[in-house]
Design a protein around this motif. Structure first.
Motif, PDB file in Angstrom:
ATOM      1  N   GLU A 159       0.893  -1.122  -0.167  1.00 32.00           N
ATOM      2  CA  GLU A 159       0.014  -0.053  -0.026  1.00 32.00           C
ATOM      3  C   GLU A 159       0.836   1.328  -0.021  1.00 32.00           C
ATOM      4  OE1 GLU A 159      -3.096   2.313   3.046  1.00 32.00           O
ATOM      5  OE2 GLU A 159      -2.602   0.121   3.164  1.00 32.00           O
ATOM      6  N   ALA A 160       0.582   2.130  -0.936  1.00 32.60           N
ATOM      7  CA  ALA A 160       1.476   3.416  -1.007  1.00 32.60           C
ATOM      8  C   ALA A 160       1.567   4.224   0.091  1.00 32.60           C
ATOM      9  CB  ALA A 160       0.921   4.339  -2.236  1.00 32.60           C
ATOM     10  N   THR A 161       2.712   4.679   0.434  1.00 32.01           N
ATOM     11  CA  THR A 161       3.005   5.584   1.472  1.00 32.01           C
ATOM     12  C   THR A 161       2.189   6.949   1.244  1.00 32.01           C
ATOM     13  OG1 THR A 161       5.144   5.854   0.558  1.00 32.01           O
ATOM     14  CG2 THR A 161       4.965   4.631   2.727  1.00 32.01           C
ATOM     15  N   LYS A 162       2.109   7.438   2.448  1.00 35.00           N
ATOM     16  CA  LYS A 162       1.212   8.804   2.517  1.00 35.00           C
ATOM     17  C   LYS A 162       1.897   9.983   1.650  1.00 35.00           C
ATOM     18  CE  LYS A 162      -1.946  11.755   4.896  1.00 35.00           C
ATOM     19  NZ  LYS A 162      -2.587  12.016   6.364  1.00 35.00           N
ATOM     20  N   PHE A 163       3.319  10.098   1.953  1.00 27.91           N
ATOM     21  CA  PHE A 163       4.175  11.206   1.743  1.00 27.91           C
ATOM     22  C   PHE A 163       5.144  10.924   0.768  1.00 27.91           C
ATOM     23  CE2 PHE A 163       2.426  12.011   6.152  1.00 27.91           C
ATOM     24  CZ  PHE A 163       1.459  13.071   5.691  1.00 27.91           C
ATOM     25  N   SER A 164       5.850   9.851   0.876  1.00 30.74           N
ATOM     26  CA  SER A 164       7.036   9.366   0.225  1.00 30.74           C
ATOM     27  C   SER A 164       6.613   8.708  -1.147  1.00 30.74           C
ATOM     28  CB  SER A 164       7.858   8.412   0.722  1.00 30.74           C
ATOM     29  OG  SER A 164       8.903   7.851   0.232  1.00 30.74           O
ATOM     30  N   GLN A 165       6.952   9.373  -2.230  1.00 32.41           N
ATOM     31  CA  GLN A 165       6.726   8.951  -3.696  1.00 32.41           C
ATOM     32  C   GLN A 165       7.367   7.613  -3.925  1.00 32.41           C
ATOM     33  OE1 GLN A 165       7.094  12.089  -6.395  1.00 32.41           O
ATOM     34  NE2 GLN A 165       5.378  13.319  -5.409  1.00 32.41           N
ATOM     35  N   LEU A 166       8.179   7.075  -2.979  1.00 32.75           N
ATOM     36  CA  LEU A 166       8.953   5.954  -3.223  1.00 32.75           C
ATOM     37  C   LEU A 166       8.604   4.780  -2.605  1.00 32.75           C
ATOM     38  CD1 LEU A 166      12.519   7.806  -3.137  1.00 32.75           C
ATOM     39  CD2 LEU A 166      11.206   7.051  -5.181  1.00 32.75           C
ATOM     40  N   GLY A 167       7.912   4.907  -1.798  1.00 30.08           N
ATOM     41  CA  GLY A 167       7.517   3.781  -0.574  1.00 30.08           C
ATOM     42  C   GLY A 167       6.149   3.262  -0.535  1.00 30.08           C
ATOM     43  N   ALA A 168       6.042   1.936   0.173  1.00 31.83           N
ATOM     44  CA  ALA A 168       4.856   1.177   0.316  1.00 31.83           C
ATOM     45  C   ALA A 168       4.707   0.525   1.742  1.00 31.83           C
ATOM     46  CB  ALA A 168       4.665   0.363  -0.973  1.00 31.83           C
ATOM     47  N   ARG A 169       3.673   0.456   2.413  1.00 32.37           N
ATOM     48  CA  ARG A 169       3.562  -0.370   3.601  1.00 32.37           C
ATOM     49  C   ARG A 169       3.116  -1.746   3.018  1.00 32.37           C
ATOM     50  NH1 ARG A 169       4.465   3.375   7.011  1.00 32.37           N
ATOM     51  NH2 ARG A 169       3.274   5.376   6.631  1.00 32.37           N
ATOM     52  N   TRP A 170       4.075  -2.958   3.718  1.00 33.66           N
ATOM     53  CA  TRP A 170       3.776  -4.407   3.327  1.00 33.66           C
ATOM     54  C   TRP A 170       3.640  -4.990   4.499  1.00 33.66           C
ATOM     55  CZ3 TRP A 170       3.204  -7.326  -0.463  1.00 33.66           C
ATOM     56  CH2 TRP A 170       3.586  -8.723  -0.443  1.00 33.66           C
ATOM     57  N   LYS A 171       2.377  -5.599   4.609  1.00 32.61           N
ATOM     58  CA  LYS A 171       1.764  -6.652   5.743  1.00 32.61           C
ATOM     59  C   LYS A 171       2.359  -8.197   5.210  1.00 32.61           C
ATOM     60  CE  LYS A 171      -2.539  -3.932   6.313  1.00 32.61           C
ATOM     61  NZ  LYS A 171      -4.115  -4.260   6.339  1.00 32.61           N
ATOM     62  N   GLY A 172       3.495  -8.262   6.025  1.00 31.39           N
ATOM     63  CA  GLY A 172       4.223  -9.456   5.916  1.00 31.39           C
ATOM     64  C   GLY A 172       5.836  -9.409   6.041  1.00 31.39           C
ATOM     65  N   ASN A 173       6.441 -10.403   5.777  1.00 33.19           N
ATOM     66  CA  ASN A 173       7.752 -10.431   5.772  1.00 33.19           C
ATOM     67  C   ASN A 173       8.583  -9.995   4.859  1.00 33.19           C
ATOM     68  OD1 ASN A 173      10.580 -11.208   6.551  1.00 33.19           O
ATOM     69  ND2 ASN A 173      10.313 -13.341   6.111  1.00 33.19           N
ATOM     70  N   PRO A 174       9.057  -8.856   4.793  1.00 30.91           N
ATOM     71  CA  PRO A 174       9.777  -8.268   3.467  1.00 30.91           C
ATOM     72  C   PRO A 174      11.047  -9.158   3.014  1.00 30.91           C
ATOM     73  CG  PRO A 174       9.645  -6.647   5.233  1.00 30.91           C
ATOM     74  CD  PRO A 174       9.513  -7.945   6.008  1.00 30.91           C
ATOM     75  N   GLY A 175      11.397 -10.104   3.860  1.00 32.33           N
ATOM     76  CA  GLY A 175      12.655 -10.843   3.607  1.00 32.33           C
ATOM     77  C   GLY A 175      12.340 -11.940   2.394  1.00 32.33           C
ATOM     78  N   SER A 176      11.007 -12.008   2.172  1.00 31.29           N
ATOM     79  CA  SER A 176      10.634 -13.251   1.162  1.00 31.29           C
ATOM     80  C   SER A 176      10.313 -12.481   0.064  1.00 31.29           C
ATOM     81  CB  SER A 176       9.292 -13.629   1.822  1.00 31.29           C
ATOM     82  OG  SER A 176       8.155 -12.661   1.881  1.00 31.29           O
ATOM     83  N   LEU A 177      10.302 -11.209  -0.157  1.00 26.42           N
ATOM     84  CA  LEU A 177      10.150 -10.532  -1.604  1.00 26.42           C
ATOM     85  C   LEU A 177      11.310 -10.732  -2.567  1.00 26.42           C
ATOM     86  CD1 LEU A 177       8.317  -7.680  -0.163  1.00 26.42           C
ATOM     87  CD2 LEU A 177       6.996  -9.552  -0.946  1.00 26.42           C
ATOM     88  N   ASP A 178      11.169 -10.942  -3.799  1.00 30.43           N
ATOM     89  CA  ASP A 178      12.202 -10.939  -4.658  1.00 30.43           C
ATOM     90  C   ASP A 178      12.831  -9.736  -4.623  1.00 30.43           C
ATOM     91  OD1 ASP A 178      11.692 -13.535  -5.069  1.00 30.43           O
ATOM     92  OD2 ASP A 178      10.658 -13.443  -7.135  1.00 30.43           O
ATOM     93  N   LEU A 179      12.178  -8.500  -4.906  1.00 38.09           N
ATOM     94  CA  LEU A 179      12.750  -7.168  -4.807  1.00 38.09           C
ATOM     95  C   LEU A 179      13.585  -6.860  -3.807  1.00 38.09           C
ATOM     96  CD1 LEU A 179       9.555  -5.414  -5.880  1.00 38.09           C
ATOM     97  CD2 LEU A 179      11.563  -5.344  -7.208  1.00 38.09           C
ATOM     98  N   ILE A 180      13.444  -7.323  -2.485  1.00 36.88           N
ATOM     99  CA  ILE A 180      14.331  -7.355  -1.464  1.00 36.88           C
ATOM    100  C   ILE A 180      15.471  -8.294  -1.519  1.00 36.88           C
ATOM    101  CG2 ILE A 180      14.585  -7.324   0.947  1.00 36.88           C
ATOM    102  CD1 ILE A 180      12.761  -4.983   0.035  1.00 36.88           C
ATOM    103  N   ARG A 181      15.121  -9.331  -1.741  1.00 35.65           N
ATOM    104  CA  ARG A 181      16.309 -10.415  -1.960  1.00 35.65           C
ATOM    105  C   ARG A 181      17.315 -10.371  -3.048  1.00 35.65           C
ATOM    106  NH1 ARG A 181      14.969 -15.033  -3.248  1.00 35.65           N
ATOM    107  NH2 ARG A 181      12.888 -15.034  -3.964  1.00 35.65           N
ATOM    108  N   HIS A 182      16.718  -9.583  -4.162  1.00 38.43           N
ATOM    109  CA  HIS A 182      17.449  -9.212  -5.227  1.00 38.43           C
ATOM    110  C   HIS A 182      18.276  -7.975  -5.114  1.00 38.43           C
ATOM    111  CE1 HIS A 182      16.998 -12.899  -6.915  1.00 38.43           C
ATOM    112  NE2 HIS A 182      15.511 -12.787  -7.234  1.00 38.43           N
ATOM    113  N   ARG A 183      18.060  -7.110  -4.038  1.00 34.66           N
ATOM    114  CA  ARG A 183      18.481  -5.746  -3.925  1.00 34.66           C
ATOM    115  C   ARG A 183      18.213  -4.764  -4.811  1.00 34.66           C
ATOM    116  NH1 ARG A 183      24.064  -8.597  -1.665  1.00 34.66           N
ATOM    117  NH2 ARG A 183      23.281  -9.168   0.534  1.00 34.66           N
ATOM    118  N   LEU A 184      16.895  -4.893  -5.177  1.00 31.84           N
ATOM    119  CA  LEU A 184      16.360  -3.917  -6.128  1.00 31.84           C
ATOM    120  C   LEU A 184      15.427  -3.078  -5.332  1.00 31.84           C
ATOM    121  CD1 LEU A 184      15.078  -6.417  -8.902  1.00 31.84           C
ATOM    122  CD2 LEU A 184      17.211  -5.106  -8.737  1.00 31.84           C
ATOM    123  N   ALA A 185      15.073  -3.173  -3.976  1.00 33.56           N
ATOM    124  CA  ALA A 185      14.523  -2.334  -3.295  1.00 33.56           C
ATOM    125  C   ALA A 185      14.665  -2.578  -1.813  1.00 33.56           C
ATOM    126  CB  ALA A 185      12.547  -2.594  -3.392  1.00 33.56           C
ATOM    127  N   GLY A 186      14.319  -1.608  -0.923  1.00 32.90           N
ATOM    128  CA  GLY A 186      14.807  -2.022   0.576  1.00 32.90           C
ATOM    129  C   GLY A 186      13.701  -2.094   1.381  1.00 32.90           C
TER     130      GLY A 186
END
Length: 455
Positions: A221-248
């Motif tokens: 879900e998009a963050t309210k003020f940052s145009q780069l962010g989003a809130r995630w309900k779950g474990n971020p470490g399971s996401l491909d974007l995080i594991r491949h260091r394309l997002a943080g």
């Protein structure tokens, strides 16, 4: 002759302790944090990833660890009234298990009998029968009164600092510091209350590697003020974007610090002076790469510098004390000091920090902050900017430091950040600097001042 009923020897009736693995793990983690200076936000994910616990039990461990650490001041207030010896003199293991038990009784939807018996089994396993008996007596005494009866005497405490300290489980010096800033007890109460609510993980897209749309596409879900962010309900470490260091993973407040700094930054050479563990450095490196700028990250700790190297996509990383930055014989057009601080703005994410920090720490940290500022200014080019950021709202670490910069360095001039703020980010300016509050903005309570070095 009468039949004799023989009494079985105790050694034959003794049952070995059978603690639940989830509660045993929670106690071990709490012990590591409270007694061995561990960090819960590092230890808990590691422990859960290496365990075979089902999801429900993982959630239980998470709440027991983070919740008990947050609320242990409040739990101690109850237990000290029951204990027949001074609470400060009670065995550390008993204290931690009793806190964990009270947390289940008062803060979780667990029946009293289950809370007591499960805690006693952990005590039997880890502390022995004698200490387990004391834990049993303590927790049974807690259950004899309702939570309303336990805390109704708070209404008779006239000093709001003492009352709110107990009610919201914060040291008194932090309550006092909040009031110095907010000047309104209702706002202080809101700020303390939200520190006890766990924050959802916030993801950040790194320009050139991912976009906010990529985060939304996976269900964030998009963050309210940052145009780069989003809130995630779950474990971020399971996401491909995080594991491949394309997002943080980065709080929205920290994203805004890096984004505003990049908006204001001139020139072609940027420096992050205190870059570990790498959240802001990763975002700044991506932004600098898009603009074909040179980005350098400096970090004093070797392990933290290694973490930085993993996320800055090939940017230069120096290992050294920021106070000695002039030894590199280089100058920069924009320098960010994400200064070591008390961390009072991120207490909802780091529950033990409130008990670990002291006023003495504050004095030592503000001295270090001044030394880092002085060092940075010596390598800042004319017309360059200095960004001074903390994850603390404390006056001594924010406004007072900025005033000292202006006083001690007449060549430095404060930039009003009002025009740089995103739309709708109201109540976020203090003295020209960005000053976020969790209860107002839903971010960590980050502070950012930007000063320009006049030619």
């Amino acid at each position: 002759m009468k039949d004799l009923t023989l009494v079985e020897p105790r050694r034959n009736t003794f049952k070995s302790p059978k603690p639940e693995p989830s509660r045993l793990l929670a106690f071990d983690l709490i012990t590591e944090v409270n007694r061995n200076q561990g960090y819960s936000n590092l230890l808990l994910p590691q422990a859960l990833s290496s365990s075979n616990l089902p999801e429900r039990d993982r959630n239980l461990v998470t709440e027991l660890v983070y919740g008990t650490l947050r609320m242990q001041g409040r739990h101690d207030w109850v237990l000290a009234q029951i204990s027949d010896r001074p609470w400060s003199e009670v065995d550390a293991g008993i204290v931690d298990i009793a806190r964990m038990g009270v947390h289940q009784i008062h803060q979780m939807r667990i029946p009293d009998h289950a809370s007591v018996s499960a805690s006693v089994e952990v005590a039997r396993k880890r502390l022995g029968e004698s200490k387990a008996s004391f834990v049993n007596a303590l927790l049974r005494s807690v259950t004899r009164k309702s939570i309303e009866d336990w805390f109704s005497p708070l209404a008779d405490i006239k000093d709001p600092i003492t009352r709110l300290s107990i009610q919201y489980s914060h040291p008194e010096w932090i309550v006092s510091a909040y009031y110095d800033l907010l000047k309104d007890w209702d706002e202080v109460e809101a700020a303390l209350s939200i520190n006890n609510i766990a924050a959802l993980p916030t993801l950040v897209s790194w320009p050139g590697y991912s976009t906010q749309e990529d985060l939304l596409a996976i269900g964030a879900e998009a963050t309210k003020f940052s145009q780069l962010g989003a809130r995630w309900k779950g474990n971020p470490g399971s996401l491909d974007l995080i594991r491949h260091r394309l997002a943080g993973v980065q709080d929205e407040g920290s994203q805004l610090v890096a984004s505003l700094f990049a908006q204001a930054a001139p020139g072609s050479r940027w420096l992050d002076l205190c870059a570990g563990p790498g959240g802001k450095a990763a975002l700044l490196a991506a932004l600098a790469q898009q603009r074909s700028l040179t980005f350098t990250a400096n970090e004093i700790s070797v392990p933290r510098a290694e973490l930085v190297k993993r996320v800055v996509h090939g940017a230069r990383v120096w290992v050294g004390d920021g106070r000695d930055i002039a030894s590199h014989n280089e100058s920069f057009d924009a320098i960010l000091i994400d200064a070591p601080c008390t961390g009072l703005g991120a207490l909802r994410r780091r529950p033990e920090v409130r008990w670990r920090r002291t006023l003495q720490d504050l004095r030592e940290l503000t001295s270090l902050q001044r030394e880092l500022i002085d060092a940075a200014i010596t390598v800042l080019e004319p017309n360059g900017i200095l960004g001074y950021a903390t994850c603390s709202p404390h006056l001594a670490e924010t406004t007072v430091q900025v005033n000292d910069i202006i006083k001690n360095h007449p060549e430095m001039e404060l930039v009003d950040l009002t025009p740089y703020l995103p739309d709708g980010l109201d109540g976020a300016i203090r003295g020209g600097a960005m000053a976020l509050w969790t209860h107002r903005h839903g971010t960590d309570s980050m502070f950012l001042a930007i000063l320009v070095k006049k030619s």
